[in-house]
Design an enzyme around this catalytic site. Structure first.
Site, PDB file in Angstrom:
ATOM      1  N   ASP A 119      10.820   1.602  94.812  1.00 47.79           N
ATOM      2  CA  ASP A 119       9.469   1.066  94.831  1.00 47.79           C
ATOM      3  C   ASP A 119       8.804   1.425  93.510  1.00 47.79           C
ATOM      4  OD1 ASP A 119       7.000   0.056  96.004  1.00 47.79           O
ATOM      5  OD2 ASP A 119       7.897   0.569  97.942  1.00 47.79           O
ATOM      6  N   ASP A 125       5.083  -2.961  93.819  1.00 46.25           N
ATOM      7  CA  ASP A 125       3.886  -2.914  94.652  1.00 46.25           C
ATOM      8  C   ASP A 125       2.747  -3.738  94.035  1.00 46.25           C
ATOM      9  OD1 ASP A 125       2.807  -1.374  97.028  1.00 46.25           O
ATOM     10  OD2 ASP A 125       1.314  -0.805  95.537  1.00 46.25           O
ATOM     11  N   GLU A 165       5.670  -7.684  95.168  1.00 47.18           N
ATOM     12  CA  GLU A 165       4.752  -7.850  96.297  1.00 47.18           C
ATOM     13  C   GLU A 165       3.500  -8.565  95.787  1.00 47.18           C
ATOM     14  OE1 GLU A 165       2.454  -5.249  99.726  1.00 47.18           O
ATOM     15  OE2 GLU A 165       2.329  -4.697  97.632  1.00 47.18           O
ATOM     16  N   HIS A 192       6.560  -1.684 106.160  1.00 45.25           N
ATOM     17  CA  HIS A 192       5.801  -0.487 106.530  1.00 45.25           C
ATOM     18  C   HIS A 192       4.292  -0.721 106.644  1.00 45.25           C
ATOM     19  CE1 HIS A 192       5.448  -0.958 102.279  1.00 45.25           C
ATOM     20  NE2 HIS A 192       4.485  -0.066 102.244  1.00 45.25           N
ATOM     21  N   ASP A 193       3.818  -1.924 106.292  1.00 44.08           N
ATOM     22  CA  ASP A 193       2.387  -2.233 106.372  1.00 44.08           C
ATOM     23  C   ASP A 193       2.048  -3.123 107.561  1.00 44.08           C
ATOM     24  OD1 ASP A 193       1.879  -0.904 103.956  1.00 44.08           O
ATOM     25  OD2 ASP A 193       2.154  -2.734 102.763  1.00 44.08           O
TER      26      ASP A 193
HETATM   27  O1  TEU Z   1       0.367  -3.000  99.976  1.00 41.22           O
HETATM   28  C1  TEU Z   1      -0.585  -3.853  99.459  1.00 41.22           C
HETATM   29  C2  TEU Z   1      -1.146  -4.890 100.340  1.00 41.22           C
HETATM   30  O2  TEU Z   1      -1.828  -5.739  99.829  1.00 41.22           O
HETATM   31  C3  TEU Z   1      -0.984  -4.937 101.784  1.00 41.22           C
HETATM   32  O3  TEU Z   1       0.281  -4.837 102.243  1.00 41.22           O
HETATM   33  C4  TEU Z   1      -1.925  -4.015 102.434  1.00 41.22           C
HETATM   34  O4  TEU Z   1      -1.429  -2.719 102.497  1.00 41.22           O
HETATM   35  C5  TEU Z   1      -2.157  -4.492 103.819  1.00 41.22           C
HETATM   36  O5  TEU Z   1      -2.640  -5.772 103.770  1.00 41.22           O
HETATM   37  C6  TEU Z   1      -3.159  -3.619 104.462  1.00 41.22           C
HETATM   38  O6  TEU Z   1      -3.088  -3.882 105.807  1.00 41.22           O
HETATM   39  C7  TEU Z   1       1.001  -2.127  99.109  1.00 41.22           C
HETATM   40  C8  TEU Z   1       1.858  -1.144  99.886  1.00 41.22           C
HETATM   41  O7  TEU Z   1       2.868  -1.845 100.554  1.00 41.22           O
HETATM   42  C9  TEU Z   1       0.984  -0.351 100.798  1.00 41.22           C
HETATM   43  O8  TEU Z   1       1.711   0.505 101.624  1.00 41.22           O
HETATM   44  C10 TEU Z   1       0.024   0.429  99.939  1.00 41.22           C
HETATM   45  O9  TEU Z   1      -0.912   1.086 100.750  1.00 41.22           O
HETATM   46  C11 TEU Z   1      -0.731  -0.470  98.957  1.00 41.22           C
HETATM   47  O10 TEU Z   1       0.108  -1.408  98.303  1.00 41.22           O
HETATM   48  C12 TEU Z   1      -1.340   0.362  97.871  1.00 41.22           C
HETATM   49  O11 TEU Z   1      -0.340   0.876  97.048  1.00 41.22           O
END
Ligand code: TEU
Ligand code: CA
Length: 591
Positions: free
Chosen positions: A101, A209, A271, A347-348
């Site tokens: 990541d 990310d 992402e 994971h989100d």
């Molecule tokens: O996620 C960014 C993101 O825009 C979404 O997945 C967001 O976490 C989600 O809509 C909220 O419900 C990335 C990572 O995957 C996430 O775990 C981090 O918290 C975020 O970036 C910040 O680094």
């Protein structure tokens, strides 16, 4: 259609590990690298060939590792660099590749860069972050002095005051995650150095990310304009919208490709919240783009009332035609140019069985969803526990939750927005990120076999029934079905190269499509409901329904000429047999 040359990642399936929750080898309640190393055979048996590992770097863990304070160090709670190298070697021995990541839209406020930057406007690192003067406002807004109206993705203002310099800094996520200033070439060079550091260790790529947030939409004199509330009437969380897909995004990514990526054989996936099909095609264009694929989010919004102040927490029932419209558009939009990533969860996100299936038909709906996704065109991603058909967690109180986004939401909702605790908890059970973050259940022993100590977040209450050992032992489990789907992708070029043709877009319960390659055609039908459904084949579909290639319920409810009967949550893929003077779908559609 031209058969394209295959980069290695086009026939592979990626398995995502969330390290805190995968396996705890040293008994401190936190998953670690040795734990991961001890479980590689599980992933190997599943048939996935690539592992995406969520962050394991040094971090104060304000956002579970997505706030990095040293990009070149392993967090001691996960292990040591030596253990990392041993894990990587163990992966490579098994033919597994490792994608790390890369979190470089922001770092931790405890990173030395920010520690330096915040001391004075003259510090050389000051310009590596995004600073703005307070703004004088009139009338009822007079007490707000933030540079603009952007909200952070996790709620509240995206600006935080820094006394030493008399400025605000921008943080699109928590205040402990200051955004990095990609306009600064020194910062970009430092990022490329970090990437080379890991690639030179032998890692096989990066998941990047929120990479489409790195270019901010600067106006004249470097202003960051206010966001129009309700942009396109979809997103009130408008700072989020404003900071995606900025003007220099492609330029930065192409520079990264030139400086780093082109020199290694890697998989890259960006992402990209709020990315459009058109932009994704540009980013993933093999010649002129920069990344191999992106994660788009449109299908993650179908059960959310975006455009309301409560964002993702305002629930909305799934309408299948809407989901199909989105996925069909992505399949067709990246058919000639670019490449899709395919996912239901990470994971989100909450667990897909609870979200798009039915926990009462856990195995059926888990395998139906897998079929629907894995037979599309793109690279499939499996998130740990998805292959077991895990469901959401029945969190009863906020004390059981750990995620900063969830905790922020609960506090703001119940103190400022008039939600009751019961209402907030209902949304958290449906959408909270902790649903996917409870420990991976390995067996029916203490703590589900995750480790000897009580884990950092409670185990899923169903672990005695839903765990890896039980799934591996049961030939009819979700695990073995995923294994078959993953193997199918390796065997049949039609899955990688074949054209995707959507069928019956308006049907409320069935998701159906064709895959076509040369003379071969497959029909995929998935029942997203707990009722029996009949599919009457549209007459654009020439030929007869033939051999069953894969199906999730065994046997068959039946198949009359031109008509297919689907049991609740059933999914099937059939080979189509050519009719005598069959015309291709393409010529029929052209009429
Ligand atoms: O996620 C960014 C993101 O825009 C979404 O997945 C967001 O976490 C989600 O809509 C909220 O419900 C990335 C990572 O995957 C996430 O775990 C981090 O918290 C975020 O970036 C910040 O680094
Ligand atoms: Ca541990």
């Amino acid at each position: 259609m031209k058969t394209r040359p295959h980069p290695w990642w086009q026939q592979s399936t990626v398995y995502q590990i969330y390290p805190r929750s995968f396996c705890d080898a040293n008994g401190d309640g936190i998953g670690d690298l040795k734990g991961i190393t001890s479980k590689l055979d599980h992933i190997k048996a599943l048939g996935a060939e690539v592992i995406w590992l969520s962050p394991v770097y040094q971090s104060p863990n304000d956002d579970n590792g997505y706030d990095i304070s040293d990009y070149r160090a392993i967090h001691p709670e996960f292990g040591t660099m030596t253990e990392f190298e041993a894990m990587l070697a163990a992966m490579h021995e098994r033919g597994l590749k490792l994608v790390m990541d890369l979190v470089v839209n922001h770092c931790s406020d405890e990173h030395p860069w920010f520690q330096q930057a915040r001391t004075s406007r003259d510090n050389p690192y000051h310009d590596w972050f995004i600073w703005r003067e307070p703004v004088k406002r009139e009338g009822e807004h007079a007490k707000h002095r933030e540079p603009n109206n952007w909200e952070s993705v996790f709620g509240g203002s995206a600006w935080e005051w820094n006394e030493a310099t008399g400025e605000y800094y921008l943080h699109m996520f928590t205040r402990k995650q200051p955004d990095l200033n990609w306009e600064n070439p020194e910062l970009r060079r430092a990022v490329y150095g970090i990437m080379r550091f890991w690639l030179d260790k032998g890692v096989d790529g990066f998941r990047m990310d929120v990479i489409n947030m790195i270019s901010k939409p600067y106006g004249p004199e470097g202003t960051l304009p206010d966001a129009a509330i309700r942009h396109e009437s979809r997103f009130l969380q408008s700072g989020f919208w404003m900071s995606c897909n900025g003007p220099r995004l492609l330029e930065f990514l192409r520079e990264m490709r030139r400086e780093v990526l082109d020199h290694y054989e890697v998989l890259t996936v960006g992402e990209c919240p709020m990315v459009t099909v058109e932009l994704a095609a540009e980013i993933t264009d093999a010649e002129t783009g920069a990344l191999d694929m992106v994660f788009q989010f449109e299908h993650m919004d179908v059960d959310t009332r975006r455009g309301t102040p409560d964002g993702k927490w305002a629930l909305k029932p799934l309408e299948l035609p809407e989901l199909k419209t989105i996925l069909n558009r992505w399949q067709e939009g990246l058919a000639e140019r670019g490449w899709n990533s395919l996912y239901w969860c990470n994971h989100d996100q909450p667990r897909p069985v609870s979200r798009f299936g039915d926990p009462a038909y856990r195995v059926e709906s888990a395998t139906m969803l897998a079929t629907c996704l894995h037979l599309m065109r793109g690279t499939p991603y499996v998130y740990q526990g998805e292959e077991l058909g895990m469901t959401n967690v029945p969190f009863a109180t906020i004390e059981e939750c750990r995620d900063i986004e969830t905790l922020n939401f609960h506090r703001l909702a119940t103190t400022e927005r008039g939600w009751t605790d019961a209402q907030a908890m209902a949304s958290i059970r449906a959408k909270g990120r902790d649903n996917a973050r409870v420990p991976m259940p390995w067996n029916d022993g203490p703590n589900g076999g995750f480790g000897s100590a009580a884990p950092w977040i409670g185990v899923h209450p169903d672990y005695r029934e839903v765990n890896a050992a039980a799934a591996v032992a049961d030939a009819d489990s979700v695990f073995h079905y995923y294994r078959r789907l993953i193997a199918l992708r390796k065997e049949h070029p039609i899955l990688t190269d074949g054209r995707y043709v959507p069928l019956i877009p308006d049907h409320p319960h069935l998701f159906a499509y064709l895959r076509e390659l040369e003379n071969e055609r497959w029909l995929v039908v998935c029942n997203f409901s707990g009722q029996e459904e009949a599919l009457d084949l549209p007459d654009t579909v020439a030929g007869r329904v033939g051999e069953l290639i894969i199906g999730n319920l065994g046997g068959s409810a039946g198949c009359e000429p031109g008509r297919l009967l689907l049991r609740p949550w059933e999914a099937r893929a059939h080979r189509m047999e050519a009719a005598a003077n069959m015309r291709s779908t393409e010529t029929r559609r052209a009429k």
